[in-house]
Structures are given as structure tokens and as C-alpha cells.
Design a protein around this motif. Structure first.
Motif, PDB file in Angstrom:
ATOM      1  N   LEU A  92      -1.906   8.543  -5.890  1.00 14.30           N
ATOM      2  CA  LEU A  92      -1.209   9.288  -6.931  1.00 14.30           C
ATOM      3  C   LEU A  92      -0.455  10.499  -6.409  1.00 14.30           C
ATOM      4  O   LEU A  92       0.620  10.816  -6.896  1.00 14.30           O
ATOM      5  N   ASN A  93      -1.024  11.201  -5.441  1.00 16.88           N
ATOM      6  CA  ASN A  93      -0.368  12.381  -4.876  1.00 16.88           C
ATOM      7  C   ASN A  93       0.467  11.962  -3.682  1.00 16.88           C
ATOM      8  O   ASN A  93      -0.061  11.718  -2.603  1.00 16.88           O
ATOM      9  N   LEU A  94       1.770  11.889  -3.888  1.00 21.50           N
ATOM     10  CA  LEU A  94       2.674  11.418  -2.840  1.00 21.50           C
ATOM     11  C   LEU A  94       3.762  12.456  -2.581  1.00 21.50           C
ATOM     12  O   LEU A  94       4.199  13.129  -3.518  1.00 21.50           O
ATOM     13  N   PRO A  95       4.218  12.549  -1.338  1.00 22.79           N
ATOM     14  CA  PRO A  95       5.368  13.403  -1.076  1.00 22.79           C
ATOM     15  C   PRO A  95       6.572  12.905  -1.875  1.00 22.79           C
ATOM     16  O   PRO A  95       6.884  11.715  -1.856  1.00 22.79           O
ATOM     17  N   GLY A  96       7.183  13.799  -2.636  1.00 11.46           N
ATOM     18  CA  GLY A  96       8.387  13.442  -3.377  1.00 11.46           C
ATOM     19  C   GLY A  96       8.168  12.983  -4.800  1.00 11.46           C
ATOM     20  O   GLY A  96       9.129  12.769  -5.536  1.00 11.46           O
ATOM     21  N   GLY A  97       6.911  12.806  -5.217  1.00  9.12           N
ATOM     22  CA  GLY A  97       6.683  12.371  -6.590  1.00  9.12           C
ATOM     23  C   GLY A  97       5.267  11.903  -6.838  1.00  9.12           C
ATOM     24  O   GLY A  97       4.410  11.949  -5.960  1.00  9.12           O
ATOM     25  N   SER A  98       5.037  11.419  -8.040  1.00  6.49           N
ATOM     26  CA  SER A  98       3.702  11.008  -8.471  1.00  6.49           C
ATOM     27  C   SER A  98       3.561   9.484  -8.496  1.00  6.49           C
ATOM     28  O   SER A  98       4.479   8.772  -8.920  1.00  6.49           O
ATOM     29  N   GLY A  99       2.397   9.019  -8.090  1.00  8.98           N
ATOM     30  CA  GLY A  99       2.090   7.606  -8.198  1.00  8.98           C
ATOM     31  C   GLY A  99       2.089   7.133  -9.645  1.00  8.98           C
ATOM     32  O   GLY A  99       2.382   5.971  -9.936  1.00  8.98           O
ATOM     33  N   LEU A 100       1.759   8.038 -10.583  1.00  9.76           N
ATOM     34  CA  LEU A 100       1.809   7.668 -11.997  1.00  9.76           C
ATOM     35  C   LEU A 100       3.236   7.331 -12.418  1.00  9.76           C
ATOM     36  O   LEU A 100       3.455   6.405 -13.207  1.00  9.76           O
ATOM     37  N   ASP A 101       4.207   8.053 -11.866  1.00  8.03           N
ATOM     38  CA  ASP A 101       5.609   7.735 -12.162  1.00  8.03           C
ATOM     39  C   ASP A 101       6.008   6.384 -11.571  1.00  8.03           C
ATOM     40  O   ASP A 101       6.789   5.647 -12.177  1.00  8.03           O
ATOM     41  N   LEU A 102       5.466   6.052 -10.399  1.00  5.58           N
ATOM     42  CA  LEU A 102       5.730   4.729  -9.814  1.00  5.58           C
ATOM     43  C   LEU A 102       5.136   3.633 -10.693  1.00  5.58           C
ATOM     44  O   LEU A 102       5.772   2.603 -10.939  1.00  5.58           O
ATOM     45  N   VAL A 139       0.870  -1.174   0.000  1.00  3.61           N
ATOM     46  CA  VAL A 139       0.000   0.000   0.000  1.00  3.61           C
ATOM     47  C   VAL A 139       0.908   1.225   0.000  1.00  3.61           C
ATOM     48  O   VAL A 139       1.686   1.422   0.929  1.00  3.61           O
ATOM     49  N   VAL A 140       0.822   2.042  -1.048  1.00  5.64           N
ATOM     50  CA  VAL A 140       1.592   3.283  -1.147  1.00  5.64           C
ATOM     51  C   VAL A 140       0.602   4.421  -0.949  1.00  5.64           C
ATOM     52  O   VAL A 140      -0.165   4.759  -1.849  1.00  5.64           O
ATOM     53  N   GLU A 141       0.596   4.973   0.266  1.00  5.57           N
ATOM     54  CA  GLU A 141      -0.407   5.983   0.661  1.00  5.57           C
ATOM     55  C   GLU A 141       0.201   6.899   1.711  1.00  5.57           C
ATOM     56  O   GLU A 141       0.694   6.431   2.737  1.00  5.57           O
ATOM     57  N   GLY A 183       9.785   5.681  -0.717  1.00  3.55           N
ATOM     58  CA  GLY A 183       9.464   4.409  -0.073  1.00  3.55           C
ATOM     59  C   GLY A 183       8.771   3.461  -1.035  1.00  3.55           C
ATOM     60  O   GLY A 183       9.043   2.257  -1.061  1.00  3.55           O
ATOM     61  N   GLY A 184       7.856   4.018  -1.842  1.00  6.93           N
ATOM     62  CA  GLY A 184       7.173   3.209  -2.848  1.00  6.93           C
ATOM     63  C   GLY A 184       8.132   2.700  -3.909  1.00  6.93           C
ATOM     64  O   GLY A 184       8.083   1.535  -4.302  1.00  6.93           O
ATOM     65  N   LEU A 185       9.025   3.571  -4.365  1.00  4.96           N
ATOM     66  CA  LEU A 185       9.996   3.201  -5.385  1.00  4.96           C
ATOM     67  C   LEU A 185      10.893   2.064  -4.896  1.00  4.96           C
ATOM     68  O   LEU A 185      11.129   1.088  -5.611  1.00  4.96           O
ATOM     69  N   GLU A 186      11.353   2.172  -3.667  1.00  8.97           N
ATOM     70  CA  GLU A 186      12.197   1.127  -3.084  1.00  8.97           C
ATOM     71  C   GLU A 186      11.433  -0.190  -2.967  1.00  8.97           C
ATOM     72  O   GLU A 186      11.960  -1.259  -3.278  1.00  8.97           O
ATOM     73  N   ALA A 187      10.181  -0.116  -2.540  1.00 10.62           N
ATOM     74  CA  ALA A 187       9.374  -1.324  -2.324  1.00 10.62           C
ATOM     75  C   ALA A 187       8.999  -2.013  -3.627  1.00 10.62           C
ATOM     76  O   ALA A 187       8.766  -3.226  -3.639  1.00 10.62           O
ATOM     77  N   GLY A 237      -7.328 -11.320   5.691  1.00  3.20           N
ATOM     78  CA  GLY A 237      -6.303 -12.354   5.730  1.00  3.20           C
ATOM     79  C   GLY A 237      -5.059 -12.074   4.919  1.00  3.20           C
ATOM     80  O   GLY A 237      -4.282 -12.989   4.641  1.00  3.20           O
ATOM     81  N   HIS A 238      -4.848 -10.824   4.534  1.00  2.00           N
ATOM     82  CA  HIS A 238      -3.712 -10.481   3.687  1.00  2.00           C
ATOM     83  C   HIS A 238      -2.592  -9.823   4.479  1.00  2.00           C
ATOM     84  O   HIS A 238      -2.824  -9.130   5.454  1.00  2.00           O
ATOM     85  N   GLU A 239      -1.375 -10.036   4.016  1.00  2.00           N
ATOM     86  CA  GLU A 239      -0.198  -9.377   4.586  1.00  2.00           C
ATOM     87  C   GLU A 239      -0.080  -8.005   3.926  1.00  2.00           C
ATOM     88  O   GLU A 239      -0.211  -7.875   2.703  1.00  2.00           O
ATOM     89  N   VAL A 240       0.183  -6.973   4.739  1.00  2.00           N
ATOM     90  CA  VAL A 240       0.228  -5.605   4.226  1.00  2.00           C
ATOM     91  C   VAL A 240       1.540  -4.937   4.615  1.00  2.00           C
ATOM     92  O   VAL A 240       1.976  -5.028   5.759  1.00  2.00           O
ATOM     93  N   VAL A 241       2.147  -4.260   3.649  1.00  2.00           N
ATOM     94  CA  VAL A 241       3.319  -3.432   3.890  1.00  2.00           C
ATOM     95  C   VAL A 241       2.977  -2.030   3.409  1.00  2.00           C
ATOM     96  O   VAL A 241       2.448  -1.858   2.304  1.00  2.00           O
ATOM     97  N   LEU A 242       3.256  -1.020   4.249  1.00  2.00           N
ATOM     98  CA  LEU A 242       2.943   0.361   3.918  1.00  2.00           C
ATOM     99  C   LEU A 242       4.195   1.117   3.471  1.00  2.00           C
ATOM    100  O   LEU A 242       5.251   0.973   4.066  1.00  2.00           O
ATOM    101  N   ALA A 243       4.029   1.921   2.433  1.00  2.00           N
ATOM    102  CA  ALA A 243       5.040   2.899   2.024  1.00  2.00           C
ATOM    103  C   ALA A 243       4.324   4.244   2.049  1.00  2.00           C
ATOM    104  O   ALA A 243       3.219   4.370   1.526  1.00  2.00           O
ATOM    105  N   ARG A 244       4.940   5.250   2.663  1.00  2.00           N
ATOM    106  CA  ARG A 244       4.244   6.515   2.907  1.00  2.00           C
ATOM    107  C   ARG A 244       4.637   7.650   1.972  1.00  2.00           C
ATOM    108  O   ARG A 244       4.106   8.736   2.050  1.00  2.00           O
ATOM    109  N   ASP A 245       5.590   7.410   1.042  1.00  2.00           N
ATOM    110  CA  ASP A 245       5.992   8.464   0.121  1.00  2.00           C
ATOM    111  C   ASP A 245       6.535   7.845  -1.170  1.00  2.00           C
ATOM    112  O   ASP A 245       6.628   6.624  -1.301  1.00  2.00           O
ATOM    113  N   PHE A 246       6.884   8.704  -2.109  1.00  2.00           N
ATOM    114  CA  PHE A 246       7.360   8.254  -3.413  1.00  2.00           C
ATOM    115  C   PHE A 246       8.602   7.376  -3.295  1.00  2.00           C
ATOM    116  O   PHE A 246       8.666   6.298  -3.882  1.00  2.00           O
TER     117      PHE A 246
END
Length: 119
Positions: free
Chosen positions: A51-61, A5-7, A35-39, A24-33
Motif C-alpha cells: 500500500l505504501n509506494l513511492p509516488g502513490g498509494s496501493g489503494l489507488d492502484l 508483485v508491487v512492492e 511501475g504498478g500502474l503501467e503493469a 512454480g510461478h512466474e513473477v514480475v516486480l514493480a517497485r513503485d506506483f
């Protein structure tokens, strides 16, 4: 199912985490661009992407996931952006689904599970 989850909104991230864990699902959170890019380098069964993330766009991810990493992981975009051009761009880049905020956590979980099952 392992879900990224990138939020950046903590309240929304917690609602998503709770709904997905209850199903019943395993969840990992990323809170910014970044973190999402690394994950994105890890293997996920599904991704929920704001889509609106600190440091960048979800569309770019999403573009990075599809074009540079070549991963077919199901992506459900969850965004406050409702403009048709944004929805079309996300789908064109390879998102399987697009939900706007506010949203039903139950509906999101069911849609995500359906996309994973269809793979």
C-alpha cells in the motif's frame, strides 16, 4: 500462474519473488506506483500489492484496477498498515485478502493459489 508483485522494499520483493518462483510461478516486480500502474494494463493471474509506494498509494492502484480497468484479477494486499479502516478499505475496493508484515511467505503463496483456484 503469472503474478505481479508491487512492492518497494527490495528485501520483501526478493522474498516474495523467491517464494513464488519456488512454487512454480512466474513473477514480475514493480517497485513503485507508476511501475504498478503501467503493469496493471497487462493480464495477470494474481497481484500482490503493497500500500505504501513511492509516488502513490496501493489503494489507488486497486481502485484503478477494479473501477477503471474492470479487471477481476485476485489481489492480495501485503502491508505494514494494520489499522482496521485500511484493511476494510482494501477489502471494500475488491482485494481478496490482506496480510500484514511480517508475514509467512509460504502462507502468502498458499492464500494466493487458493484465490486463483476459486476464480
Amino acid at each position: 500462474m503469472r503474478v505481479l508483485v508491487v512492492e518497494d522494499d527490495l528485501a520483501v520483493a526478493k522474498v516474495l519473488e523467491l517464494a513464488l518462483r519456488r512454487a512454480g510461478h512466474e513473477v514480475v516486480l514493480a517497485r513503485d506506483f507508476l511501475g504498478g500502474l503501467e503493469a496493471l494494463g497487462q493480464d495477470w493471474d494474481a497481484i500482490v500489492l503493497d500500500l505504501n509506494l513511492p509516488g502513490g498509494s496501493g489503494l489507488d492502484l486497486l481502485r484503478h484496477l477494479r473501477q477503471e480497468l474492470g479487471k477481476p484479477t485476485p489481489v492480495l494486499v501485503l502491508s505494514g498498515l494494520k489499522q482496521e479502516r485500511t484493511v476494510v478499505e482494501a477489502l471494500r475496493l475488491g482485494a481478496q485478502d490482506y496480510l500484514t508484515k511480517p508475514f509467512s511467505p509460504q502462507e502468502l503463496v498458499l492464500r494466493l493459489e487458493r484465490h486463483v483456484a476459486a476464480r
